[in-house]
Each structure stands twice: as C-alpha cells, then as structure tokens.
Design a protein around this motif. Sequence first.
Motif, PDB file in Angstrom:
ATOM      1  N   GLU A 103     -19.910 -45.755   4.385  1.00 41.90           N
ATOM      2  CA  GLU A 103     -18.845 -45.197   3.539  1.00 41.90           C
ATOM      3  C   GLU A 103     -19.355 -44.091   2.616  1.00 41.90           C
ATOM      4  O   GLU A 103     -18.601 -43.555   1.805  1.00 41.90           O
ATOM      5  N   GLY A 104     -20.641 -43.787   2.712  1.00 40.31           N
ATOM      6  CA  GLY A 104     -21.202 -42.696   1.918  1.00 40.31           C
ATOM      7  C   GLY A 104     -21.832 -43.120   0.609  1.00 40.31           C
ATOM      8  O   GLY A 104     -22.200 -42.280  -0.216  1.00 40.31           O
ATOM      9  N   TYR A 105     -21.982 -44.444   0.386  1.00 38.13           N
ATOM     10  CA  TYR A 105     -22.608 -44.933  -0.842  1.00 38.13           C
ATOM     11  C   TYR A 105     -24.116 -45.069  -0.638  1.00 38.13           C
ATOM     12  O   TYR A 105     -24.584 -45.372   0.470  1.00 38.13           O
ATOM     13  N   LYS A 106     -24.871 -44.823  -1.716  1.00 37.60           N
ATOM     14  CA  LYS A 106     -26.322 -44.896  -1.652  1.00 37.60           C
ATOM     15  C   LYS A 106     -26.835 -45.892  -2.694  1.00 37.60           C
ATOM     16  O   LYS A 106     -26.227 -46.090  -3.742  1.00 37.60           O
ATOM     17  N   GLY A 107     -27.980 -46.480  -2.407  1.00 40.58           N
ATOM     18  CA  GLY A 107     -28.588 -47.426  -3.331  1.00 40.58           C
ATOM     19  C   GLY A 107     -29.880 -47.963  -2.760  1.00 40.58           C
ATOM     20  O   GLY A 107     -30.287 -47.603  -1.645  1.00 40.58           O
ATOM     21  N   ASN A 108     -30.549 -48.830  -3.500  1.00 45.70           N
ATOM     22  CA  ASN A 108     -31.776 -49.454  -3.020  1.00 45.70           C
ATOM     23  C   ASN A 108     -31.477 -50.361  -1.838  1.00 45.70           C
ATOM     24  O   ASN A 108     -30.394 -50.943  -1.739  1.00 45.70           O
ATOM     25  N   SER A 109     -32.439 -50.500  -0.942  1.00 42.92           N
ATOM     26  CA  SER A 109     -32.300 -51.461   0.152  1.00 42.92           C
ATOM     27  C   SER A 109     -32.296 -52.869  -0.425  1.00 42.92           C
ATOM     28  O   SER A 109     -32.971 -53.145  -1.430  1.00 42.92           O
ATOM     29  N   TYR A 110     -31.537 -53.745   0.214  1.00 40.36           N
ATOM     30  CA  TYR A 110     -31.445 -55.121  -0.265  1.00 40.36           C
ATOM     31  C   TYR A 110     -32.784 -55.832  -0.160  1.00 40.36           C
ATOM     32  O   TYR A 110     -33.445 -55.779   0.873  1.00 40.36           O
ATOM     33  N   LYS A 111     -33.186 -56.477  -1.255  1.00 36.75           N
ATOM     34  CA  LYS A 111     -34.410 -57.272  -1.269  1.00 36.75           C
ATOM     35  C   LYS A 111     -34.019 -58.748  -1.257  1.00 36.75           C
ATOM     36  O   LYS A 111     -33.143 -59.167  -2.014  1.00 36.75           O
ATOM     37  N   LYS A 138     -30.514 -41.253  -9.646  1.00 31.68           N
ATOM     38  CA  LYS A 138     -31.303 -41.261  -8.414  1.00 31.68           C
ATOM     39  C   LYS A 138     -30.443 -41.071  -7.167  1.00 31.68           C
ATOM     40  O   LYS A 138     -30.822 -40.334  -6.246  1.00 31.68           O
ATOM     41  N   TYR A 139     -29.261 -41.739  -7.137  1.00 31.39           N
ATOM     42  CA  TYR A 139     -28.456 -41.756  -5.914  1.00 31.39           C
ATOM     43  C   TYR A 139     -27.125 -41.008  -6.015  1.00 31.39           C
ATOM     44  O   TYR A 139     -26.417 -40.867  -5.016  1.00 31.39           O
ATOM     45  N   GLY A 140     -26.750 -40.570  -7.189  1.00 35.95           N
ATOM     46  CA  GLY A 140     -25.490 -39.857  -7.324  1.00 35.95           C
ATOM     47  C   GLY A 140     -24.340 -40.767  -7.720  1.00 35.95           C
ATOM     48  O   GLY A 140     -24.516 -41.973  -7.928  1.00 35.95           O
ATOM     49  N   GLU A 141     -23.143 -40.195  -7.825  1.00 35.91           N
ATOM     50  CA  GLU A 141     -21.986 -40.940  -8.321  1.00 35.91           C
ATOM     51  C   GLU A 141     -21.543 -42.047  -7.362  1.00 35.91           C
ATOM     52  O   GLU A 141     -21.049 -43.078  -7.788  1.00 35.91           O
ATOM     53  N   LYS A 142     -21.676 -41.825  -6.052  1.00 32.71           N
ATOM     54  CA  LYS A 142     -21.299 -42.859  -5.077  1.00 32.71           C
ATOM     55  C   LYS A 142     -22.529 -43.723  -4.798  1.00 32.71           C
ATOM     56  O   LYS A 142     -23.226 -43.546  -3.812  1.00 32.71           O
ATOM     57  N   SER A 143     -22.798 -44.657  -5.703  1.00 39.21           N
ATOM     58  CA  SER A 143     -23.993 -45.492  -5.589  1.00 39.21           C
ATOM     59  C   SER A 143     -23.643 -46.958  -5.799  1.00 39.21           C
ATOM     60  O   SER A 143     -22.547 -47.304  -6.232  1.00 39.21           O
ATOM     61  N   PHE A 144     -24.603 -47.831  -5.483  1.00 38.40           N
ATOM     62  CA  PHE A 144     -24.389 -49.276  -5.643  1.00 38.40           C
ATOM     63  C   PHE A 144     -25.702 -49.933  -6.066  1.00 38.40           C
ATOM     64  O   PHE A 144     -26.787 -49.354  -5.913  1.00 38.40           O
TER      65      PHE A 144
END
Length: 356
Positions: free
Chosen positions: A41-49, A90-96
């Motif tokens: 969906e275009g969202y960015k964030g850290n990979s799940y740990k 780090k990831y912009g407005e579309k982040s999680f």
Amino acid sequence: METLGKVATAIIVAVILSWGWKLLNWVWLKPKKLEKWLRNEGYKGNSYKFLMGDMIELATIVKEGKSKPTPVTHDITSYALPFDHHIVSKYGEKSFIWLGPNPRMYIRDPELIKEILLRPNEFQKPHPEPFRDSIIRGLLVTEGHKWTKHRKIINPAFNLQNLKIMFSAISLSCTDMIHKWELLTAGSGPTEVDVWPYIDNLAGDVISRTAFGSSYEEGQKIFRIQKEQINLIFQMLFILHLPGRRFIPTQANKKFKENVKELRHVLMGIINKRKKAIDMGEGKHDDLLGILLASNKKEIEEHGVGMSMEDVIEECKLFYIAGSETTSNLIVWMMVCLSLHQEWQIRAREEIAQAF
C-alpha cells in the motif's frame, strides 16, 4: 482402557497443535502478512522483529530523549515524541511502527483522518492496548452505546456554569503557589527559582480540589500514585507487549500492581463516602465527583442502568491523566514564551486588569 488412552493423547496433541498454531500466527505469520500488505500500500517502516517489534528501539530512543535538555523552540516534536519523529523522518509521512506484533500506521492526511472519525463502527479503538490500558480506561476507550451513555452522564460535570463554581478552588491553588514563590524571593538580591515542581504540583492540586472537594488530601494521594504509575510504565516499555507481562517479577511490575490496588482502595473510599452523603441529602456536591455521582444516580432512577463502581473509578482516574501534565506543561511553556517576549507580558497584564 488402551483406546481411551490413545483418545486422550490425541486430544492433548490436537489442543497443543491448535494453541501452537495460534501462537505462531500471532507472533509471526499474521505480522509478516500485515507487513507485506502495508508495503504494497506504499507504507514504509522497520521490518518486523519477532515478538518485540520496535519496542526495544522505542524504549531506547524515549530514554535518550528524556535525558537531553529541551531547547527553547516551538518545534518540539523531536523532544515530545522522539520515536515518532525518528520514524517519520526516516520513512516519510506514509510510515508505520510495530508495538509488539501489532503494526500502527501514521495517518496525516486531514481528509483521511476526517473519514476515519466519521466511521467509528468500522475504525474502532485498538483493544487491547497495553500502554493505554495500563494507565487509563474510562470514556477514552469505551465505544458505541456505552460511550454514549457515559458521555451523557459525565457531561453535566463539565457544564460551563458548574465549571464557574469551581473558579474559587482554582484561584486558591494558584494563590497558594504564588505565595510560596513570594517567600522564596523575599530577599534583597536576585533569586533563581525552579518553577516546574510548583507548577507540576499546581495541576494536581487544582484537580484534587475541583474533582474531590472536601476529599482534597485523598485526591492529592491519587495524583502522586498516578504520576508514579506513568513513570513505571516507561520503565516497563521493553516488556509491555509481551504475553504474561504482568507476571514478570520486576521491581517496576511489583510496584505497579501495588499502586493499582492502593489507587482502587483510595478511590472506592472517596466514592462510597460521597454516594452515602448524596443519598442522605447531606452537604453540597458541586465538585466533579459530586456532579458525576448525582448525574449517575439520576440516570439509574430514570432508565435503570448507569455507571458501575468500576466505571466511576476509571472516570476519576481519567480526570487526573487528562488534566495534569497537559495543564502543567502548557503553563510552563506559556511562562517561557512570556519571558522571551516581554511585550506580551504588558498586553497580558492589561487584559487581566480589564477583566478583573
């Protein structure tokens, strides 16, 4: 007998496999599936740990942020919300971010926010939410019919006319604080005063007087416990989203549970005493608790159902959380701004002189 043993073994194995699958799905399969969907969906964030998500990084950055001095600037996001600022930068407005195995998206589009708020049945508050639920519940987390009923019962407590009645209590708290400052600065030379502890106490003092009136001292005790609970929660950020977290034998966890019991005991004592006075028609009940209990009694008499004792306890806790640090932080920042822009002080004094 042998057949029964095999059946029992098969049932136990099936139960273990079922629970194992649910656990695997909760801690790994579902988060990874959600992560894939978010990225599509275009969202960015850290990979799940595994299990922890971003909690270790969040706790580290928050701890570092609290240790740094805050510069005098209106751009306070990186200091008030250091981890959120770090992720968005780090990831912009579309982040999680990941709170344990649960992702949280940042929604910053005003139109999208409006659409979400207009569809409360589809976009409900997250349940459970360990950080929020550990500190506060009440109206903040209820939904649907229960939220509507609670809001109706609580509304009279925040009616403008009822708030005006509390002005004398607010004024008394402010006068007491200023008197302490006058004593500290009574000498002939210049004196430096750290105003933060006094203003921090002022917020709790005002809430104690306006919420509990004659039970002012118990109210102050509630304020101290609630403040300690928030500090303990920040100490437990690393384990907050772990299953069975409340059973982990840390000092912070132990103290937190002791405070929960003490807080409930103090609040029940105040509430029961006030309910008895209202039922017997004794005294005035123009503080927040008195108005809330009177409104709740009326709701029960008219419709048969009102707020339970647990509901009233949670709303009393909400009085403190919603009104303490928010108020004290705003007052301190107002004083900083008035110090930086002394022409504002002149205008403020003129407005006060005209009003009073």
